[in-house]
Design a protein around this motif. Structure first.
Motif, mmCIF file in Angstrom:
data_model
loop_
_atom_site.group_PDB
_atom_site.id
_atom_site.type_symbol
_atom_site.label_atom_id
_atom_site.label_comp_id
_atom_site.label_asym_id
_atom_site.label_seq_id
_atom_site.Cartn_x
_atom_site.Cartn_y
_atom_site.Cartn_z
ATOM 1 N N THR A 102 10.198 3.254 -8.601
ATOM 2 C CA THR A 102 11.215 2.987 -7.581
ATOM 3 C C THR A 102 11.932 4.262 -7.155
ATOM 4 O OG1 THR A 102 12.767 2.444 -9.357
ATOM 5 C CG2 THR A 102 11.607 0.613 -8.300
ATOM 6 N N ARG A 103 11.844 5.320 -7.984
ATOM 7 C CA ARG A 103 12.497 6.577 -7.632
ATOM 8 C C ARG A 103 11.499 7.596 -7.096
ATOM 9 N NH1 ARG A 103 15.731 6.592 -13.343
ATOM 10 N NH2 ARG A 103 17.278 5.023 -12.823
ATOM 11 N N SER A 104 10.222 7.229 -7.032
ATOM 12 C CA SER A 104 9.188 8.143 -6.555
ATOM 13 C C SER A 104 8.998 8.004 -5.053
ATOM 14 C CB SER A 104 7.858 7.847 -7.265
ATOM 15 O OG SER A 104 7.990 7.981 -8.660
ATOM 16 N N HIS A 105 8.476 9.060 -4.448
ATOM 17 C CA HIS A 105 8.150 9.050 -3.024
ATOM 18 C C HIS A 105 6.628 9.124 -2.856
ATOM 19 C CE1 HIS A 105 12.373 10.199 -2.880
ATOM 20 N NE2 HIS A 105 12.381 9.969 -1.581
ATOM 21 N N VAL A 106 6.148 8.514 -1.791
ATOM 22 C CA VAL A 106 4.722 8.595 -1.487
ATOM 23 C C VAL A 106 4.432 9.966 -0.884
ATOM 24 C CG1 VAL A 106 2.812 7.631 -0.152
ATOM 25 C CG2 VAL A 106 4.580 6.111 -1.070
ATOM 26 N N ARG B 232 -19.749 -0.271 4.473
ATOM 27 C CA ARG B 232 -19.256 -0.907 5.701
ATOM 28 C C ARG B 232 -18.252 -2.034 5.439
ATOM 29 N NH1 ARG B 232 -19.499 2.256 10.004
ATOM 30 N NH2 ARG B 232 -21.548 3.189 10.297
ATOM 31 N N ARG B 233 -18.232 -2.563 4.222
ATOM 32 C CA ARG B 233 -17.334 -3.684 3.935
ATOM 33 C C ARG B 233 -16.353 -3.388 2.786
ATOM 34 N NH1 ARG B 233 -22.157 -6.250 5.467
ATOM 35 N NH2 ARG B 233 -21.854 -7.730 7.190
ATOM 36 N N ARG B 234 -16.311 -2.138 2.360
ATOM 37 C CA ARG B 234 -15.404 -1.786 1.257
ATOM 38 C C ARG B 234 -14.741 -0.430 1.503
ATOM 39 N NH1 ARG B 234 -17.259 -1.371 -4.355
ATOM 40 N NH2 ARG B 234 -18.992 -0.230 -3.397
ATOM 41 N N LEU B 235 -13.441 -0.392 1.201
ATOM 42 C CA LEU B 235 -12.666 0.839 1.311
ATOM 43 C C LEU B 235 -12.038 1.170 -0.038
ATOM 44 C CD1 LEU B 235 -10.680 0.079 4.605
ATOM 45 C CD2 LEU B 235 -12.742 1.491 4.390
ATOM 46 N N LEU B 236 -11.720 2.432 -0.220
ATOM 47 C CA LEU B 236 -10.966 2.867 -1.390
ATOM 48 C C LEU B 236 -9.652 3.473 -0.906
ATOM 49 C CD1 LEU B 236 -10.811 3.437 -4.478
ATOM 50 C CD2 LEU B 236 -11.760 5.713 -3.966
ATOM 51 N N LEU B 237 -8.524 2.939 -1.419
ATOM 52 C CA LEU B 237 -7.207 3.494 -1.109
ATOM 53 C C LEU B 237 -6.734 4.320 -2.301
ATOM 54 C CD1 LEU B 237 -5.299 0.464 0.476
ATOM 55 C CD2 LEU B 237 -6.683 2.203 1.608
ATOM 56 N N VAL B 238 -6.246 5.522 -2.023
ATOM 57 C CA VAL B 238 -5.710 6.392 -3.065
ATOM 58 C C VAL B 238 -4.272 6.747 -2.679
ATOM 59 C CG1 VAL B 238 -5.966 8.540 -4.356
ATOM 60 C CG2 VAL B 238 -8.006 7.351 -3.492
ATOM 61 N N VAL B 239 -3.323 6.387 -3.550
ATOM 62 C CA VAL B 239 -1.905 6.681 -3.314
ATOM 63 C C VAL B 239 -1.458 7.733 -4.322
ATOM 64 C CG1 VAL B 239 0.428 5.745 -3.224
ATOM 65 C CG2 VAL B 239 -1.508 4.330 -2.518
ATOM 66 N N ILE B 240 -0.879 8.829 -3.822
ATOM 67 C CA ILE B 240 -0.381 9.900 -4.680
ATOM 68 C C ILE B 240 1.124 10.011 -4.474
ATOM 69 C CG2 ILE B 240 -0.541 12.351 -5.262
ATOM 70 C CD1 ILE B 240 -3.349 12.329 -4.002
ATOM 71 N N THR B 241 1.890 9.976 -5.575
ATOM 72 C CA THR B 241 3.344 10.092 -5.483
ATOM 73 C C THR B 241 3.786 11.521 -5.765
ATOM 74 O OG1 THR B 241 3.838 9.635 -7.800
ATOM 75 C CG2 THR B 241 3.496 7.731 -6.361
ATOM 76 N N ASP B 242 5.052 11.792 -5.453
ATOM 77 C CA ASP B 242 5.573 13.139 -5.682
ATOM 78 C C ASP B 242 5.772 13.431 -7.165
ATOM 79 O OD1 ASP B 242 7.684 11.414 -6.054
ATOM 80 O OD2 ASP B 242 9.143 12.605 -4.931
ATOM 81 N N THR B 243 5.644 12.415 -8.020
ATOM 82 C CA THR B 243 5.735 12.632 -9.465
ATOM 83 C C THR B 243 4.366 12.803 -10.098
ATOM 84 O OG1 THR B 243 5.843 10.227 -9.763
ATOM 85 C CG2 THR B 243 7.927 11.428 -9.749
ATOM 86 N N GLY B 244 3.339 12.901 -9.272
ATOM 87 C CA GLY B 244 2.001 13.156 -9.787
ATOM 88 C C GLY B 244 1.209 11.926 -10.150
ATOM 89 N N ARG B 245 1.748 10.763 -9.886
ATOM 90 C CA ARG B 245 1.036 9.533 -10.219
ATOM 91 C C ARG B 245 -0.016 9.246 -9.161
ATOM 92 N NH1 ARG B 245 3.699 4.651 -13.378
ATOM 93 N NH2 ARG B 245 1.919 3.266 -13.535
ATOM 94 N N VAL B 246 -1.183 8.810 -9.606
ATOM 95 C CA VAL B 246 -2.281 8.484 -8.692
ATOM 96 C C VAL B 246 -2.691 7.031 -8.925
ATOM 97 C CG1 VAL B 246 -4.628 9.034 -7.974
ATOM 98 C CG2 VAL B 246 -3.096 10.871 -8.718
ATOM 99 N N GLU B 247 -2.671 6.245 -7.864
ATOM 100 C CA GLU B 247 -3.095 4.839 -7.935
ATOM 101 C C GLU B 247 -4.280 4.639 -7.003
ATOM 102 O OE1 GLU B 247 -1.898 2.074 -9.546
ATOM 103 O OE2 GLU B 247 -0.347 3.139 -10.679
#
Length: 342
Positions: A130-134, A144-159
């Protein structure tokens, strides 16, 4: 020296001896081991006064005295300064943490260092989402029918999240480019709760031609932006539990349950208000019967005044408070510097 100051010196000596020996402390041993500058009779009188005020107690008839939770509280509150760690210890911690390859490795190394330094159970909290920024959202085509989303936060977390679009939708490069731009505009630079609110609106407001791709992608992205409570804490040093509570075997089961459930630890971490402050919770102050014979020394880590997460040591109330406080503060500072710099 006033009578109150002299009695505190007697209490300090009792705490020191009891932590070292695990045995109740008598006036004779205090007079022999410590240069208190008064007669054994005066020490006995001071011990009687400390007992009347609830700072020490006599566990058995004709035995010496041990500190109570109230006594430990006074001892901690009146520490003039936290015992500094040696230059060598500080360099060793920093060198060990600096070798980490990613956020997970930083936290694993931090908690292992803390457990080894204190010989207690160490706990490190993942940066609070809750205190991290994207920092970045990447969209990658798997097929063609599947994507991969990668989210990186300013605290180094990768989802990472896989998006299955279903049999009726096929994605092309243009769609991926548009989707990437939408997420960049609505999520990047925002705190995670705010990013989640903005992204949730996309499924309703986006171009209808892109909606079959946006809706499942938004659902997957929201899964990355919502707090993951089950992986908030990393523990190390549980092998120390048996030795640390050896004189209180009846408490072991409760301590293990509290460490396993983590609810109390998370509440105490949530109360940390500053990266620079060390907090000590003793016995009944923890408000968990499973930890009634325990103490928790904690400190926040982060940048500036913002607390990203917490570092803590859990041990019996009979612990080396000055040394533990110094270790917790040092590890918290290094974790904060490394995480903030990523």
């Amino acid at each position: 020296m006033s009578a109150d100051d002299r009695r505190f010196e007697v209490l300090r000596a009792i705490v020191s001896d009891y932590v070292a020996t695990r045995e109740p402390v008598g006036s004779k041993s205090l007079a022999e081991r410590h240069q208190l500058g008064v007669s054994p009779a005066t020490i006995r009188n001071d011990m009687a006064a400390l007992e009347d005020e609830g700072y020490i107690a006599q566990p058995h008839t004709s035995a010496g005295r041990i500190p109570t939770d109230k006594g430990y509280r006074l001892f901690v509150d009146r520490l003039s300064q936290v015992k500094p760690m040696s230059v060598g210890e500080r360099r060793a911690i920093h060198a060990f943490l600096s070798q980490a390859v990613d956020l997970d490795d930083v936290l694993r190394r931090a908690v292992r260092s803390l457990a080894q330094l204190t010989h207690q159970v160490a706990v490190v909290q993942y940066p609070t989402l809750t205190r991290s920024h994207v920092r970045h959202v990447e969209v990658v085509t798997l097929d063609r029918r599947r994507l991969l989303l990668v989210v990186i936060t300013d605290t180094g977390r990768v989802e990472q999240r896989t998006v299955d679009l279903g049999d009726d939708v096929e994605v092309d490069d243009e769609m991926v480019t548009r989707l990437r731009a939408l997420f960049a505009a609505h999520a990047v630079g925002r705190r995670l709760p705010e990013a989640a609110d903005a992204v949730a609106e996309l499924a309703r407001t986006t171009d209808p031609s892109l909606r079959p791709v946006v809706e499942p992608a938004v659902a997957a992205l929201l899964g990355s932006l919502v707090e993951q409570h089950e992986e908030r804490l990393v523990l190390s040093g549980t092998s120390h539990i048996t030795g640390a509570w050896a004189d209180q075997p009846e408490t072991l089961r409760g301590v293990l349950e509290a460490l396993d459930e983590q609810v109390t630890l998370l509440k105490l971490m949530a109360a940390l208000e500053s990266p620079d402050a060390v907090r000590v919770s003793i016995g009944q102050e923890i408000a968990d019967e499973n930890l009634a014979s325990s103490a928790l020394v904690s400190a926040g880590y982060g940048t500036g005044t913002m607390v990203m997460g917490g570092v803590a040591v859990v041990g019996p109330t009979r612990m080396d408070y000055p040394g533990t406080m110094a270790a917790v503060r040092a590890v918290a500072r290094y974790v904060g510097e490394i995480v903030a710099g990523r």
